[in-house]
Design a protein around this motif. Structure first.
Motif, mmCIF file in Angstrom:
data_model
loop_
_atom_site.group_PDB
_atom_site.id
_atom_site.type_symbol
_atom_site.label_atom_id
_atom_site.label_comp_id
_atom_site.label_asym_id
_atom_site.label_seq_id
_atom_site.Cartn_x
_atom_site.Cartn_y
_atom_site.Cartn_z
ATOM 1 N N ALA A 6 0.826 -1.208 0.000
ATOM 2 C CA ALA A 6 0.000 0.000 0.000
ATOM 3 C C ALA A 6 0.862 1.261 0.000
ATOM 4 N N VAL A 7 1.980 1.235 0.752
ATOM 5 C CA VAL A 7 2.882 2.391 0.783
ATOM 6 C C VAL A 7 3.494 2.613 -0.595
ATOM 7 N N VAL A 8 3.916 1.528 -1.248
ATOM 8 C CA VAL A 8 4.485 1.636 -2.595
ATOM 9 C C VAL A 8 3.450 2.194 -3.562
ATOM 10 N N VAL A 14 -0.494 4.638 -7.891
ATOM 11 C CA VAL A 14 -1.204 3.569 -8.591
ATOM 12 C C VAL A 14 -1.939 2.726 -7.559
ATOM 13 N N SER A 15 -2.679 1.727 -8.021
ATOM 14 C CA SER A 15 -3.377 0.829 -7.117
ATOM 15 C C SER A 15 -2.456 -0.278 -6.629
ATOM 16 N N LEU A 32 5.836 3.000 -18.808
ATOM 17 C CA LEU A 32 6.181 4.142 -17.951
ATOM 18 C C LEU A 32 5.665 3.929 -16.530
ATOM 19 N N THR A 33 4.452 3.384 -16.426
ATOM 20 C CA THR A 33 3.896 3.103 -15.099
ATOM 21 C C THR A 33 4.722 2.033 -14.390
ATOM 22 N N ALA A 34 5.064 0.971 -15.134
ATOM 23 C CA ALA A 34 5.865 -0.098 -14.534
ATOM 24 C C ALA A 34 7.223 0.410 -14.077
ATOM 25 N N ALA A 35 7.841 1.289 -14.889
ATOM 26 C CA ALA A 35 9.146 1.838 -14.514
ATOM 27 C C ALA A 35 9.034 2.687 -13.253
ATOM 28 N N ARG A 36 7.938 3.461 -13.144
ATOM 29 C CA ARG A 36 7.748 4.303 -11.952
ATOM 30 C C ARG A 36 7.576 3.443 -10.701
ATOM 31 N N VAL A 37 6.818 2.354 -10.834
ATOM 32 C CA VAL A 37 6.611 1.460 -9.694
ATOM 33 C C VAL A 37 7.927 0.798 -9.286
#
Length: 334
Positions: A6-8, A14-15, A32-37
């Motif tokens: 949840a913190v991540v 993101v969810s 891009l979303t995967a890289a940010r995560v």
């Protein structure tokens, strides 16, 4: 406060489901979303539960081992014992080092979150025990391979340091040596305190008190063995034996003694601790407490793999007995 999924998710915007899909390598996520995560995972040092990842991915068929350095005196022997067991049971082995300190640990955590191997063996890099305990608490099966005398709250395999040192003292007394120079490790390690206590006991029982001036602190390195042996000679300390807390310092001290014209074992008997394979090649061959380091690797790997096969992994320590190998550094052959 532990770093949760949840913190991540909150930090990355993101969810939790998206974080889970990135961790498990699920397809269909915007790059891009995967890289940010992944960047947030590395930044926070997030380590997902190995069990949770396993449910999503299935067993990886690999275990990891984290070591301080591949040049640490007995790491190679432990690794061989681990590899023998792991490979014989059809698993792969991933080796991680701590050569670059905290940076290495951060990269290790990131790789763990991405690869999620099934379990971890550890020869503890200094200062990482709390982090290793956190991994265990978060669900990763962990077994510590330890000669430092720690007693963590998770499973570990160690050796009888006190009994090994006692055997060294009994041997020296039996050959008439009563003024041993002790080149110890750092007292912050439990194994060092155990070796100091065990070595003292036979001398006390024999009514031969040890001279406190003859205990000099090293740090298990070759350089410290040289430095402490030279210090003892420069200070004019009278000693008829050397007990070093590992083979490396013992070998270093032998070189200094030879340079100073001291005959081994006639003038000074020398005992090491570990009994690594190269001790048969020193001049003269080194008498040493035998620490079963390869066996420690075998037993730790077996315990971890048994757990992965369904056997309960308890926190009870597995303590393997030391032995004692007499060579020409203390007793000339008949």
């Amino acid at each position: 406060m532990p770093v949760t999924m949840a913190v991540v998710a909150a930090r990355a915007g993101v969810s939790k489901a998206t974080v889970s899909r990135v961790v498990n390598g699920a397809p269909g996520i915007d790059e891009l979303t995967a890289a940010r995560v992944r960047a947030v995972i590395q930044e926070l040092g997030y380590v997902p539960s190995a069990r949770a990842v396993g449910l999503a991915r299935g067993r990886t068929g690999s275990v990891g081992i984290l070591v301080p350095s591949l040049t640490w005196p007995w790491v190679g022997e432990v690794l061989q014992g681990v590899a023998d067991v792991v490979e014989s049971r059809g698993f792969g082995l991933l080796v991680f080092t701590f050569n670059q300190g905290p940076d290495s640990m951060r990269r290790f955590a990131a790789q763990l979150s991405g690869k999620a191997f099934d379990g971890l063996l550890v020869i503890e890099p200094s200062g990482t025990l709390d982090k290793i305990a956190e991994l265990h608490d978060n669900g990763l099966p962990v077994v510590l391979i330890d000669d430092r005398g720690h007693e963590p709250r998770f499973p570990w395999v160690g050796t009888s340091n006190r009994m090994g040192a006692r055997a060294a003292a009994e041997h020296l007394l039996a050959i008439g040596r009563t003024r041993p120079l002790i080149i110890s490790g750092e007292p912050r390690f439990g194994c060092v305190r155990a070796r100091l206590a065990g070595f003292q006991e036979p001398f006390q029982a024999a009514g031969v008190p040890l001279d406190p001036a003859l205990t000099l602190e090293g740090d298990f390195t070759y350089a410290s063995g040289i430095a402490r042996a030279r210090e003892a000679l420069a200070r004019g300390l009278a000693f008829d034996a050397v007990f070093a807390h590992n083979d490396v310092m013992a070998g270093a001290a032998m070189g200094v003694l030879r340079e100073a014209g001291r005959r081994i074992p006639d003038d000074v008997a020398v005992v090491g601790f570990d009994d690594l394979p190269w001790t048969t090649q020193t001049e003269p061959p080194l008498t040493a407490v035998h620490q079963p380091v390869r066996r420690m690797g075998e037993v730790a790997a077996g315990a971890l793999l048994d757990h992965l096969d369904g056997k309960r992994l308890t926190g009870d320590p597995i303590v393997l007995p030391t032995g004692f190998t007499v060579r020409e550094s203390t007793v000339r052959p008949r």
